[in-house]
Design a protein around this motif. Structure first.
Motif, PDB file in Angstrom:
ATOM      1  N   PRO A   1       0.782  -1.244   0.000  1.00 39.27           N
ATOM      2  CA  PRO A   1       0.000   0.000   0.000  1.00 39.27           C
ATOM      3  C   PRO A   1       0.813   1.293   0.000  1.00 39.27           C
ATOM      4  O   PRO A   1       0.453   2.215  -0.737  1.00 39.27           O
ATOM      5  N   PRO A   2       1.877   1.449   0.780  1.00 39.66           N
ATOM      6  CA  PRO A   2       2.541   2.770   0.759  1.00 39.66           C
ATOM      7  C   PRO A   2       3.280   3.008  -0.573  1.00 39.66           C
ATOM      8  O   PRO A   2       4.022   2.150  -1.044  1.00 39.66           O
ATOM      9  N   ILE A   3       3.067   4.164  -1.160  1.00 34.99           N
ATOM     10  CA  ILE A   3       3.657   4.517  -2.453  1.00 34.99           C
ATOM     11  C   ILE A   3       4.495   5.778  -2.287  1.00 34.99           C
ATOM     12  O   ILE A   3       3.990   6.813  -1.852  1.00 34.99           O
TER      13      ILE A   3
ATOM     14  N   GLY B   1      -8.688   7.915   0.011  1.00 34.47           N
ATOM     15  CA  GLY B   1      -9.555   6.747  -0.122  1.00 34.47           C
ATOM     16  C   GLY B   1      -9.082   5.817  -1.215  1.00 34.47           C
ATOM     17  O   GLY B   1      -8.936   4.614  -1.018  1.00 34.47           O
ATOM     18  N   TYR B   2      -8.828   6.406  -2.417  1.00 35.31           N
ATOM     19  CA  TYR B   2      -8.585   5.579  -3.596  1.00 35.31           C
ATOM     20  C   TYR B   2      -7.295   5.925  -4.313  1.00 35.31           C
ATOM     21  O   TYR B   2      -7.074   5.460  -5.426  1.00 35.31           O
ATOM     22  N   GLY B   3      -6.422   6.745  -3.719  1.00 36.65           N
ATOM     23  CA  GLY B   3      -5.165   7.080  -4.374  1.00 36.65           C
ATOM     24  C   GLY B   3      -5.341   8.102  -5.480  1.00 36.65           C
ATOM     25  O   GLY B   3      -6.407   8.698  -5.635  1.00 36.65           O
TER      26      GLY B   3
ATOM     27  N   THR C   1      -5.254   1.311   7.463  1.00 35.37           N
ATOM     28  CA  THR C   1      -4.616   2.465   6.823  1.00 35.37           C
ATOM     29  C   THR C   1      -3.783   3.246   7.830  1.00 35.37           C
ATOM     30  O   THR C   1      -2.665   3.694   7.527  1.00 35.37           O
ATOM     31  N   ALA C   2      -4.306   3.421   9.038  1.00 30.65           N
ATOM     32  CA  ALA C   2      -3.542   4.103  10.087  1.00 30.65           C
ATOM     33  C   ALA C   2      -2.198   3.407  10.299  1.00 30.65           C
ATOM     34  O   ALA C   2      -1.154   4.061  10.442  1.00 30.65           O
ATOM     35  N   LEU C   3      -2.217   2.085  10.303  1.00 24.07           N
ATOM     36  CA  LEU C   3      -0.992   1.346  10.613  1.00 24.07           C
ATOM     37  C   LEU C   3      -0.018   1.336   9.435  1.00 24.07           C
ATOM     38  O   LEU C   3       1.198   1.360   9.634  1.00 24.07           O
TER      39      LEU C   3
ATOM     40  N   ASP D   1      -6.241   0.433  -1.339  1.00 24.75           N
ATOM     41  CA  ASP D   1      -5.087  -0.457  -1.503  1.00 24.75           C
ATOM     42  C   ASP D   1      -4.847  -1.277  -0.236  1.00 24.75           C
ATOM     43  O   ASP D   1      -4.405  -2.427  -0.298  1.00 24.75           O
ATOM     44  N   VAL D   2      -5.126  -0.661   0.911  1.00 23.09           N
ATOM     45  CA  VAL D   2      -4.929  -1.371   2.181  1.00 23.09           C
ATOM     46  C   VAL D   2      -5.884  -2.560   2.272  1.00 23.09           C
ATOM     47  O   VAL D   2      -5.486  -3.683   2.594  1.00 23.09           O
ATOM     48  N   VAL D   3      -7.162  -2.324   1.964  1.00 20.64           N
ATOM     49  CA  VAL D   3      -8.115  -3.441   2.022  1.00 20.64           C
ATOM     50  C   VAL D   3      -7.755  -4.504   0.979  1.00 20.64           C
ATOM     51  O   VAL D   3      -7.819  -5.707   1.258  1.00 20.64           O
ATOM     52  N   ALA D   4      -7.339  -4.067  -0.209  1.00 23.37           N
ATOM     53  CA  ALA D   4      -6.952  -5.048  -1.234  1.00 23.37           C
ATOM     54  C   ALA D   4      -5.794  -5.911  -0.736  1.00 23.37           C
ATOM     55  O   ALA D   4      -5.793  -7.143  -0.921  1.00 23.37           O
TER      56      ALA D   4
END
Lengths: 388, 388
Positions: A352-354, B127-129, B172-174, B202-205
């Motif tokens: 996730p991190p970009i 939310g979605y990048g 996402t926080a983490l 992306d985090v949930v994915a």
């Protein structure tokens, strides 16, 4: 600044199984660390055997282990143990999530390790931590979700369910990851490693913080509301004319005003004092859900989402896993990479991190013990070999 | 090494609301960073207004914001904006999770910030990048869980539900937390900050990785099994004689052998080739669940857990939130601290990672704008004041 892998040059030893430690170390590998996964020669990581879906590999194992080297060692054998000790002398990080007491039985209790290897960052993952009535107990995701009260705020009031996403495992992986990184940052300044313990139970308790505050201060005990939230309303899933399900969420009084006035065209509701405050809407959730569903079922999904966008109201489609696999938000943003496996390349998501400054390493899913020889040759010089 | 706060001396500016950024920055504060939370003077963080459960404060807000300073600034006003810019010149980290496009409208697009402040670590949560069909869309936890397929693996096959724990927000926080720490570690070596983007979708994915692998490789589409897992069996919740619910989990063939032979006393099942492999047990889950429930209902919870311990099988009690608040595993291990608030001290959990080398900072839950004056006096010397 040139593009680089931020953890390049670090050596991570993983005594790991299942999800919590493997996801942590996979992200360390993504960021450039060299991760050496130590597995028992008799079968290795349990998740290797869950199924054979991915060209003979298990879905979990392929998800969590690309970019690592696999070394098959029996830590009760003298020869293998010497190699493991040699690895630790060169390592920056040890991450482990063995069963309760297993590290101590191997003579690898974290505090002793820290004394022997002052440079080492040790992150020891357990189910329930050290001390307390449950510290001997085995822990899996479901067990911790259940013991931690998470199932009782998921599903319906009389039918608790677990989150399908293994949140106890994944949350623990991410706290372990931040612990490794905190300790590495600290080591840059102090010159010393440390030992960090992360208990899955503490992780779930932290994630329950809002619900705990309700209970601790005499608020209503949070009850699960299926697709809704016990804290805000309206917030939920509604049927559409074209047989889809739209999800709509509001989290403030202003958004409720926009939803009622601009999306539903119901100025009367927007002006109704019974619905002005979130707490009152939470109590009247079912009335509002009925009003919203009456409106959504008269419109198609695409139309609802376009109107919601214009009204500044968040909306989503209720997707299944197949929808996610083909989701345009992943493909349009090039979120898929290929990783190698012993059975050929497979797709995997980028982490996730970009950052445009960070190079992400995409390595191979290792067969059990695939790197034993290489690692022994590199770290085992002067040690006993299995042939001695 | 003396006990110390690993992030002592760092200044974090938070342009934040709700959960994802606030939980990230609360953990930075736990580790010793000075976190300055910038809130709009008209109401501040939305979660302040969810309810008044905690002595007039909201349960969410009190959970996520202790240890921070609150500064009320209207970033569209010249005076306040000058103070904000002065803050950024001194800051090490900026974490933000405003609505899509809000940073850019304020002239605070992350890439521009990085050029102005080369030392700064910017973590921008969305939310979605950036890019793709959904990047304009508002995102809340439920919306992302739904769009990401998570609800379809939770609950029952025809009744998708959301995880009560807000996993999209917390995950996402983490990831944001690990991104800050990765960038700080990197800055120790390169001397430069960076910009990291983290998208909730992306985090949930990522968290759906095992389920995605099933779908991508032609396995069965994972279906929710209430308290069970689609991947391993037996794994679930069972009624006891004393009206409790015991949760039992096995994740390997060896554990199944122990469960059948040593716990249930059913050597016949342990020897039955139909149940030898996990995949076969998954297909025959309901048969096994019935056998286990027939046995558990004849025993009390405490007896079952003692027998499970002896057999080396993981077990748990299905707890609700009230049980968690009083859980002996938290009290015996001194996991509770007191934090101050404008309405007196309240209990709060210590953060999950535990190191005897780290001092955890336990600060106050701030009133909106409580620190505006202090921060203006400290960082605003020579700037316009609101009285000019």
């Amino acid at each position: 600044m040139s593009v680089h892998a931020p953890l390049d040059g670090l050596i991570v030893v993983a005594l790991e199984q299942a999800i919590a430690a493997p996801l942590c170390t996979r992200h360390l590998a993504d960021l450039g660390a060299r991760v050496i996964k130590v597995e028992h020669p008799a079968g290795g990581d349990t998740t290797r055997h869950y199924d054979q879906v991915v060209h003979g590999m298990a879905a979990h194992f392929a998800w969590l282990n690309h970019g690592k080297e696999s070394v098959a060692l029996d830590l009760t054998s003298t020869v293998d143990r010497q190699l493991f000790d040699a690895l630790l002398r060169e390592a920056d990080v040890l991450v482990s999530n063995l069963a309760p007491g297993a590290l101590a039985r191997l003579g690898l209790a974290p505090v002793g390790l820290a004394e022997q290897h002052p440079q080492l960052v040790v992150v020891d993952i357990s189910g329930y931590g050290v001390g307390g009535p449950l510290d001997h107990r085995r822990a899996y995701d479901l067990l911790i979700q259940a013991e931690g009260g998470a199932c009782f705020i998921t599903g319906e009031p009389d039918t608790p369910v677990k989150s399908g996403i293994p949140i106890a495992d994944i949350g623990t992986a991410l706290y372990a990851l931040s612990s490794v990184l905190t300790a590495l940052y600290d080591r840059e300044r102090t010159g010393r490693g440390t030992v960090v313990s992360v208990a899955m139970f503490d992780v779930v308790a932290e994630m329950m913080g809002f619900a705990l505050n309700q209970v601790l201060h005499g608020g209503a005990v949070p009850v699960p509301v299926r697709m809704g939230s016990p804290m805000v309303a309206p917030y939920g899933a509604y049927p559409t004319r074209d047989g889809e399900t739209v999800v709509l969420g509001t989290t403030s009084d202003r958004e409720w005003q926009r939803l009622a006035r601009d999306l539903l065209g119901r100025a009367d509701l927007a002006d109704d004092p019974r619905y002005t405050r979130n707490q009152d809407r939470v109590h009247r959730r079912s009335e509002l859900d009925a009003v919203i569903a009456d409106w959504t079922v008269e419109h198609d999904l695409a139309e609802i989402q376009e109107l919601a966008d214009r009204a500044g109201i968040g909306s989503a489609r209720l997707n299944d896993v197949t929808d996610l696999a083909a989701h345009p938000q992943l493909t349009h943003r090039n979120r898929w990479r290929r990783v190698e496996t012993p059975a050929g390349a497979i797709p995997a998501l980028l982490p996730p991190p970009i950052s445009r400054d960070w190079r992400i390493r995409s390595g191979r899913v290792p067969a059990l013990g695939e790197h034993t020889g290489v690692v022994r040759a590199e770290f085992g010089a002067g040690l006993l070999s299995a042939d001695d």
